[in-house]
Motif scaffolding. Structure first.
Motif: not given
Length: 362
Positions: A56-58, A60-66, A89-92, A117-119
């Protein structure tokens, strides 16, 4: 049985402190057990919960970028909302470091480690950080606690400390000999034999490569380009400039602001210098002040829940947040400090007054 079991490192503490730590740990464990009994489905699917939040977090990041790229989300909202996703993602990552998700499936576990790490490319290699973080739990507040010392914990407040919180890499670059001493102190304490000492001496300084080098290189390039424009310069490749801006808004700036919030909270709520090794009562305080809400929003209420984690590592971050209020009552009742903002004057020392801090690091 009156007290929970003491951990080996606590047996050398004063009896009162060791008993208090065991009592707090036992009560927090019971609070968590009650929550788990009330939410059996969530508790029985910890791997799935971690993966769901990760995905979900990933998204969210990609959705914001779009949304930003198509003009539907302004730049400032993109930065702030994306920073929220990155804080998840930090908490994960932190839970993965403690092997809370997919403990027996190394492929999935390591894939998630790579993903977080990538994000969050401004951060240290999570496999290197695992060793640093577990050492932090073992030696919190001492000279070899590189994870906290590296983010300015224990330094006197001033321009360099603020710069180090705003820009981790620049803070390191401006004090290379200081960082070298911190790494040596960590290696000397953490290594179990000469071979491991040599390995840690090499891998630890390289923990920020290659992703952080790319992240900060692009960040400095973005700032440089905008300063060049500000002073009348002409950009020859506008499409490349636009692409750089998109990366900066959707990834670089959110990571910078999220990292600042986390490091500001973490480096100041942990104590340093005049604490006993293994004495969890002296390692952290709890921050609940309302003025901290903006920072806590971008580091998932770290100051309000991290002390719980120092006493009991078992629970993932969403359980700690769910049981936070009841656990804070336990912590306050048994002497853990709340909102001790005098630590800003004491350079994070636990008990010394500002006029008697002795060798406070400059």
């Amino acid at each position: 049985m009156r007290f929970a079991t003491r951990l080996p490192g606590e047996r050398g503490l004063a009896e009162h402190d060791a008993d208090q730590i065991a009592l707090i740990r036992g009560q927090i464990m019971r609070v968590g057990d009650r929550w788990r009994a009330t939410h059996p489905w969530i508790d029985g699917h910890q791997d799935e919960m971690g993966m769901a939040i990760f995905v979900a977090a990933i998204i969210g990041v990609l959705g914001d970028a779009a949304l930003y790229a198509t003009g539907l989300l302004p730049w400032w909202a993109t930065v702030l909302v994306t920073a929220l996703w990155l804080s998840l993602l930090h908490e994960i990552e932190h839970d993965l470091i403690h092997s809370m998700y997919f403990r027996t499936n190394k492929w999935v576990h390591n894939s998630m480690m790579l993903g977080v790490w990538l994000f969050r490319p401004s951060t240290i290699n999570p496999w290197v950080r695992r060793r640093l973080h577990l050492h932090h739990h073992e030696m919190s507040g001492t000279d070899s606690d590189l994870e906290e010392r590296g983010i300015t914990n224990g330094q006197r407040w001033g321009g360099h400390r603020l710069l180090g919180l705003l820009d981790t890499m620049l803070g390191y670059a401006l004090r290379p000999f200081h960082m070298r001493r911190l790494v040596h102190a960590y290696v000397a304490q953490a290594a179990r034999d000469p071979e491991e000492s040599r390995r840690l001496a090499v891998t630890t300084p390289l923990g920020y490569f290659p992703l952080s080098a790319v992240h900060y290189g692009l960040w400095y390039l973005t700032i440089g380009v905008h300063l060049y424009e500000l002073f009348g310069g002409h950009i020859a490749y506008p499409s490349a400039h636009h692409a750089l801006d998109v990366v900066a808004v959707t990834l670089l700036a959110p990571n910078m602001i999220r990292t600042f919030c986390l490091h500001f909270v973490s480096s100041n709520m942990h104590y340093y210098g005049d604490v006993e090794p293994h004495n969890v009562l002296q390692q952290t305080q709890v921050w609940t002040a309302k003025w901290l809400w903006p920072a806590h929003a971008l580091c998932f209420n770290f100051g309000g829940t991290h002390a719980i984690h120092h006493f009991l590592v078992r629970d993932p971050f969403y359980v700690r947040e769910a049981i936070r209020a009841e656990c804070q009552v336990v912590l306050r009742t048994h002497g853990v400090r709340f909102n001790d903002f005098g630590t800003f004057r004491r350079a994070n020392r636990f008990g010394l007054a500002a006029s008697t801090t002795g060798s406070v690091e400059v």
